[in-house]
Design a protein around this motif. Structure first.
Motif, short mmCIF file in Angstrom:
data_model
loop_
_atom_site.label_atom_id
_atom_site.label_comp_id
_atom_site.label_asym_id
_atom_site.label_seq_id
_atom_site.Cartn_x
_atom_site.Cartn_y
_atom_site.Cartn_z
N ILE A 10 0.85 -1.19 0.00
CA ILE A 10 0.00 0.00 0.00
C ILE A 10 0.89 1.24 0.00
O ILE A 10 1.73 1.40 0.89
N ARG A 11 0.70 2.09 -0.99
CA ARG A 11 1.43 3.36 -1.05
C ARG A 11 0.52 4.46 -0.54
O ARG A 11 -0.60 4.65 -1.06
N LEU A 12 0.97 5.20 0.49
CA LEU A 12 0.14 6.17 1.19
C LEU A 12 0.67 7.58 1.03
O LEU A 12 1.88 7.82 1.05
N ASP B 35 4.34 8.46 2.46
CA ASP B 35 4.86 9.74 1.98
C ASP B 35 4.13 10.85 2.73
O ASP B 35 2.93 11.04 2.57
N TYR B 36 4.87 11.58 3.58
CA TYR B 36 4.28 12.64 4.40
C TYR B 36 4.43 13.99 3.68
O TYR B 36 5.54 14.48 3.49
N THR B 37 3.31 14.57 3.29
CA THR B 37 3.34 15.85 2.58
C THR B 37 1.97 16.50 2.67
O THR B 37 0.94 15.81 2.70
N ASP B 38 1.95 17.83 2.72
CA ASP B 38 0.68 18.56 2.67
C ASP B 38 0.30 18.93 1.24
O ASP B 38 -0.72 19.55 1.00
N GLU C 79 0.65 9.37 -9.60
CA GLU C 79 1.76 9.09 -8.70
C GLU C 79 1.67 7.70 -8.05
O GLU C 79 2.48 7.37 -7.19
N GLY C 80 0.70 6.90 -8.49
CA GLY C 80 0.62 5.53 -8.01
C GLY C 80 0.28 5.40 -6.55
O GLY C 80 0.74 4.48 -5.87
N ILE C 81 -0.55 6.32 -6.02
CA ILE C 81 -0.94 6.30 -4.62
C ILE C 81 -2.20 5.44 -4.46
O ILE C 81 -3.18 5.61 -5.17
N ARG D 12 -9.02 -1.61 2.13
CA ARG D 12 -10.25 -1.50 2.93
C ARG D 12 -9.98 -1.84 4.39
O ARG D 12 -10.50 -1.18 5.30
N VAL D 13 -9.16 -2.85 4.62
CA VAL D 13 -8.81 -3.22 6.00
C VAL D 13 -8.08 -2.07 6.68
O VAL D 13 -8.35 -1.75 7.85
N LEU D 14 -7.17 -1.42 5.98
CA LEU D 14 -6.44 -0.30 6.54
C LEU D 14 -7.38 0.88 6.83
O LEU D 14 -7.27 1.52 7.89
#
Length: 295
Positions: A94-96, A126-129, A137-139, A282-284
Motif C-alpha cells: 500500500i502506497r500512502l 509519503d508525508y506531505t501537505d 503518482e501511483g498512490i 479497505r482493511v487499513l
C-alpha cells in the motif's frame, strides 16, 4: 434459464462475434450457446443480435444491454473476490500519501501498529501537505484534512476534528484580549497558507457562519511553525486541536474567542477513481477509522 449464465454467454458472443467460437472456447456444442442466447432474448422480449450467414452484429438494444451486462458481471466478480479475500489475511503493498503534522502525530503510531498486526502488508508512507494526483503518482490511499473535498474525489470520511483560536498569555498581556472576531483585524494573526493566501477566518456568530478579515506579517504552510510562533507571543493563531493541544497543556498558549465556534474539518481517506479498492486497503481504512475515532 440461468440469467447470469445467459448474460455471460451473450457477452462472450458479442465480443467474439461468433456462436461457434464461443462454443469451441467453452468446449460445448454450438447449439447450447445459441439456445442460451435465444432464451435470454425471449426473456427480454427483444432481439439482441442480428444473425446473418457471414457475421453477427448487435442491435441497438443489444449494444445498450451489453454495457449493462459487463457492469453487472464486473460487480458480481468483485463481490465474490471480496468474500474470498476476507477469508485470508490481507497481503500486498500500500502506497500512502499522508498530511505532515497530523500524519506524524496521529497516523504514524496507528500505521506502525497496523504493520505489526498485518505482517504481510507493506506500507510506503509519503508525508506531505501537497495535494497529490493519486493515479499519476501511483498512490493507493491518501489521507487528507479538509472542510471541502474537491470535485471528483472518491472519499470516505474516517474522522473529524476541531479548531481553536489561541494566543500566548504574554501576547494578550501586551496587546489585549479580543472579545469578538471583528477585533482580530487590529491584531497580529498568524496565517496558515496551505490552501492559499489568508485574508479571513470563519466563525459562527449568532448562529450564522461569517468570515472576518485578518492580517499579519507571518504566514506558513505548516501548523507546527505557527503554533510555535503563537507560543512565543508573536501573534494569534487558528489551528487544529491536534496541533495546539500540547501548547495548551504546557500553558504556552490559551484558547480565546471560545464563545464563537470555528467550523471543524473532516479527515478523509481518498481513493483512486480508476480501480477497485483492494481488500488490504479497505482493511487499513477500517483500522484508521477505528483508531482515529477512539483517539
Amino acid at each position: 434459464m440461468d440469467r447470469l449464465e445467459g448474460m455471460k454467454l451473450f457477452v462472450r458472443v458479442a465480443e467474439l462475434g461468433s456462436f461457434a467460437a464461443v462454443a469451441q472456447q467453452l468446449g460445448v456444442a454450438r447449439s447450447v450457446v445459441t439456445r442460451q442466447v435465444a432464451a435470454l432474448e425471449a426473456h427480454l422480449g427483444t432481439r439482441l443480435l442480428l444473425r446473418s450467414t457471414r457475421r453477427l452484429s448487435l442491435t441497438s438494444a443489444g449494444s445498450a444491454y451489453l454495457e449493462k451486462c459487463r457492469l453487472i458481471l464486473h460487480l458480481v466478480e468483485a463481490a465474490e473476490t471480496d468474500i474470498a479475500e476476507e477469508r485470508v489475511a490481507p497481503r500486498g503493498h500500500i502506497r500512502l500519501s499522508l498530511p505532515l503534522s497530523f500524519g506524524l502525530k496521529r497516523l504514524a503510531p496507528l500505521l506502525l501498529e497496523f504493520s505489526q498486526r498485518h505482517p504481510h502488508v507493506g506500507l510506503d508512507m509519503d508525508y506531505t501537505d501537497r495535494r497529490v494526483n493519486l493515479i499519476e503518482e501511483g498512490i493507493d490511499l491518501a489521507i487528507r484534512i479538509t472542510r471541502r473535498l474537491a470535485d471528483g474525489d472518491v472519499a470516505r470520511r474516517i474522522g473529524t476534528g476541531g479548531m481553536q483560536v489561541v494566543a500566548a498569555p504574554a501576547y494578550l498581556a501586551r496587546h489585549g484580549r479580543p472579545r469578538h472576531p471583528a477585533e482580530l483585524i487590529d491584531h497580529e494573526c498568524l496565517g496558515y497558507t496551505g490552501g492559499g493566501t489568508v485574508h479571513s477566518w470563519p466563525f459562527v456568530v449568532a448562529g450564522k457562519l461569517q468570515s472576518f478579515p485578518v492580517r499579519g506579517r507571518i504566514q506558513a504552510n505548516n501548523g507546527e511553525v505557527l503554533g510555535e510562533a503563537a507560543a512565543q507571543g508573536m501573534g494569534i493563531s487558528l489551528q487544529p486541536d491536534f496541533i495546539v493541544e500540547d501548547f495548551v497543556a504546557a500553558g504556552r498558549v490559551e484558547p480565546i474567542l471560545t464563545q464563537f465556534p470555528v467550523p471543524g474539518f473532516g479527515i478523509h481517506a481518498i481513493l483512486p477513481s480508476n480501480r477497485q479498492v483492494p481488500h488490504r486497503v479497505r482493511v487499513l481504512m477500517d483500522f484508521l477509522a477505528a483508531g482515529i475515532g477512539s483517539g
